[in-house]
Design a protein around this motif. Structure first.
Motif, mmCIF file in Angstrom:
data_model
loop_
_atom_site.group_PDB
_atom_site.id
_atom_site.type_symbol
_atom_site.label_atom_id
_atom_site.label_comp_id
_atom_site.label_asym_id
_atom_site.label_seq_id
_atom_site.Cartn_x
_atom_site.Cartn_y
_atom_site.Cartn_z
ATOM 1 N N ALA A 176 0.815 -1.219 0.000
ATOM 2 C CA ALA A 176 0.000 0.000 0.000
ATOM 3 C C ALA A 176 0.848 1.269 0.000
ATOM 4 C CB ALA A 176 -0.926 0.004 1.212
ATOM 5 N N GLY A 177 2.189 1.083 -0.012
ATOM 6 C CA GLY A 177 3.079 2.234 -0.108
ATOM 7 C C GLY A 177 3.653 2.729 1.199
ATOM 8 N N LEU A 178 3.465 2.000 2.294
ATOM 9 C CA LEU A 178 4.029 2.415 3.566
ATOM 10 C C LEU A 178 5.472 1.943 3.689
ATOM 11 C CD1 LEU A 178 0.854 2.436 4.054
ATOM 12 C CD2 LEU A 178 1.410 2.144 6.468
ATOM 13 N N ALA A 179 6.332 2.788 4.216
ATOM 14 C CA ALA A 179 7.709 2.396 4.523
ATOM 15 C C ALA A 179 7.694 1.570 5.811
ATOM 16 C CB ALA A 179 8.583 3.629 4.699
ATOM 17 N N ILE A 180 8.490 0.492 5.849
ATOM 18 C CA ILE A 180 8.517 -0.391 7.009
ATOM 19 C C ILE A 180 9.871 -0.249 7.710
ATOM 20 C CG2 ILE A 180 8.100 -2.721 7.866
ATOM 21 C CD1 ILE A 180 5.775 -1.670 6.215
ATOM 22 N N TYR A 181 9.852 0.274 8.921
ATOM 23 C CA TYR A 181 11.068 0.436 9.711
ATOM 24 C C TYR A 181 11.014 -0.476 10.930
ATOM 25 C CZ TYR A 181 11.607 4.721 6.978
ATOM 26 O OH TYR A 181 11.728 5.625 5.947
ATOM 27 N N GLY A 182 12.194 -0.910 11.377
ATOM 28 C CA GLY A 182 12.272 -1.720 12.583
ATOM 29 C C GLY A 182 13.331 -1.173 13.515
ATOM 30 N N SER A 183 13.199 -1.481 14.780
ATOM 31 C CA SER A 183 14.228 -1.121 15.757
ATOM 32 C C SER A 183 15.261 -2.235 15.773
ATOM 33 C CB SER A 183 13.590 -0.964 17.139
ATOM 34 O OG SER A 183 14.589 -0.755 18.112
ATOM 35 N N GLY A 184 16.532 -1.874 15.646
ATOM 36 C CA GLY A 184 17.564 -2.908 15.601
ATOM 37 C C GLY A 184 18.920 -2.395 16.008
ATOM 38 N N THR A 185 19.848 -3.306 16.127
ATOM 39 C CA THR A 185 21.235 -2.974 16.436
ATOM 40 C C THR A 185 22.130 -3.731 15.468
ATOM 41 O OG1 THR A 185 21.368 -4.785 18.045
ATOM 42 C CG2 THR A 185 20.758 -2.608 18.893
ATOM 43 N N GLY A 186 23.421 -3.417 15.515
ATOM 44 C CA GLY A 186 24.353 -4.131 14.660
ATOM 45 C C GLY A 186 24.720 -3.353 13.416
ATOM 46 N N PRO A 187 25.665 -3.884 12.647
ATOM 47 C CA PRO A 187 26.182 -3.161 11.483
ATOM 48 C C PRO A 187 25.167 -2.922 10.374
ATOM 49 C CG PRO A 187 27.006 -5.432 11.550
ATOM 50 C CD PRO A 187 26.327 -5.180 12.849
ATOM 51 N N GLU A 188 24.115 -3.745 10.334
ATOM 52 C CA GLU A 188 23.134 -3.571 9.260
ATOM 53 C C GLU A 188 22.115 -2.482 9.585
ATOM 54 O OE1 GLU A 188 21.036 -6.119 12.194
ATOM 55 O OE2 GLU A 188 23.089 -5.966 11.429
#
Length: 252
Positions: free
Chosen positions: A175-187
Motif C-alpha cells: 500500500a506504499g508504507l515504509a517499514i522500519y524496525g528497531s535494531g542494532t548491529g552493522p546492518e
C-alpha cells in the motif's frame, strides 16, 4: 493456554483498573465506558463518583471481594468496564495512516510486558500516531494490566489484531508504507542520520528476542539509537518512544 484461562483473559480484556486511568477515561472518552465499579470500603472516591454523575456514566458500589474477583490485581478500589476497544481491519488502519497528521502505525511483534505495551500506546497517542498493529498470539496487548499502564490510550487508538504479522507488513508495503524496525548491529542505521519516509510502520520486537526473523526481513531499514555513557541498551518502551519522537520531528 487452556479454555478456562483464555475465557478469563477474554472476560478481563475490557476492564481498566485504577483511579487515575479511570479518571482519564471519564475525561477523554466517557462514551466508551459501560459501568464504573467502586469498592464500598475504598476511601477518597468522591472525584470518580462526581465525574460519573456529571457525565451520566453508570457506576455501582460493590463489596471489595467482588471487585477482587473481577480484577485480581491492584485496582485501587476502582474498575471500569468498557464497551469495547476500537478494533479495526488492516485496510482501515492503512487508510487512517495515510490521512493522519503523524502517519505512523506502531507494530508490536510479541511484546510481552503489559507495562511496555501501555507506555507505548500512551506515547503513540500523545504524538498523534495512526494506530497499533499486533499479532493475536503471544502478546500482552489488550488485557487489563496493559490498559492500566496505558491510562486510557488503548481505548482511544485504533487497534488492529492480525493472525500473521509478516503478511500484514507485506500488505502495508504494497500500500506504499515504509517499514522500519528497531535494531542494532552493522546492518542498522543511526536513527538521527536516517532520512525517513511516510506514511510508515515502526516494528518493535520482543523484549528478550527482538523481532522474529520472518518479521525483521520485512523491514526496509532498521534504526538504531546511538548510546553514550556506557549504556548498551534501552527497554522496548524507551527505545520506541525515542524513535517515534524522532520520526515525528522529521515529519514536522
Amino acid at each position: 493456554m487452556d479454555h478456562q484461562t483464555h475465557e478469563k483473559s477474554e472476560n478481563n480484556a475490557h476492564l481498566t483498573p485504577g483511579r487515575k486511568p479511570v479518571l482519564e477515561l471519564l475525561t477523554s472518552r466517557p462514551e466508551a465506558l459501560d459501568t464504573v465499579f467502586l469498592s464500598e470500603d475504598a476511601p477518597g472516591l468522591g472525584d470518580v463518583i462526581g465525574k460519573c454523575r456529571e457525565l451520566g456514566v453508570r457506576f455501582r458500589k460493590v463489596r471489595r471481594p467482588d471487585l477482587d474477583r473481577m480484577y485480581p490485581g491492584n485496582h485501587q478500589g476502582v474498575v471500569a468496564r468498557l464497551r469495547g476497544r476500537q478494533l479495526v481491519e488492516l485496510d482501515e488502519l492503512i487508510t487512517r495512516a495515510a490521512g493522519s497528521t503523524f502517519p505512523l502505525i506502531l507494530a508490536l511483534d510479541q511484546v510481552q510486558d503489559p507495562g511496555n505495551v501501555g507506555t507505548l500506546a500512551r506515547t503513540l497517542l500523545a504524538l498523534g500516531g495512526a494506530g497499533m498493529l499486533f499479532p493475536k498470539d503471544r502478546t500482552a496487548f489488550i488485557g487489563p494490566a496493559a490498559a492500566k499502564a496505558a491510562a486510557g490510550a488503548l481505548d482511544s487508538l485504533p487497534l488492529c489484531q492480525v493472525v500473521n504479522l509478516a503478511r500484514a507488513l507485506d500488505a502495508c508495503a504494497e500500500a506504499g508504507l515504509a517499514i522500519y524496525g528497531s535494531g542494532t548491529g552493522p546492518e542498522s542505521r543511526d536513527l538521527f542520520q536516517a532520512r525517513l519516509h511516510f506514511p510508515a510502520v515502526l516494528v518493535l520486537g520482543n523484549e528478550d528476542k527482538g523481532m522474529r526473523p520472518n518479521v525483521g526481513k520485512r523491514c526496509t531499514e532498521k534504526l538504531s539509537i546511538p548510546m553514550q555513557g556506557g549504556f548498551d541498551s534501552l527497554n522496548v518502551a524507551q527505545a520506541g518512544a525515542m524513535i517515534m519522537t524522532e520520526m515525528l520531528r522529521q515529519r514536522l
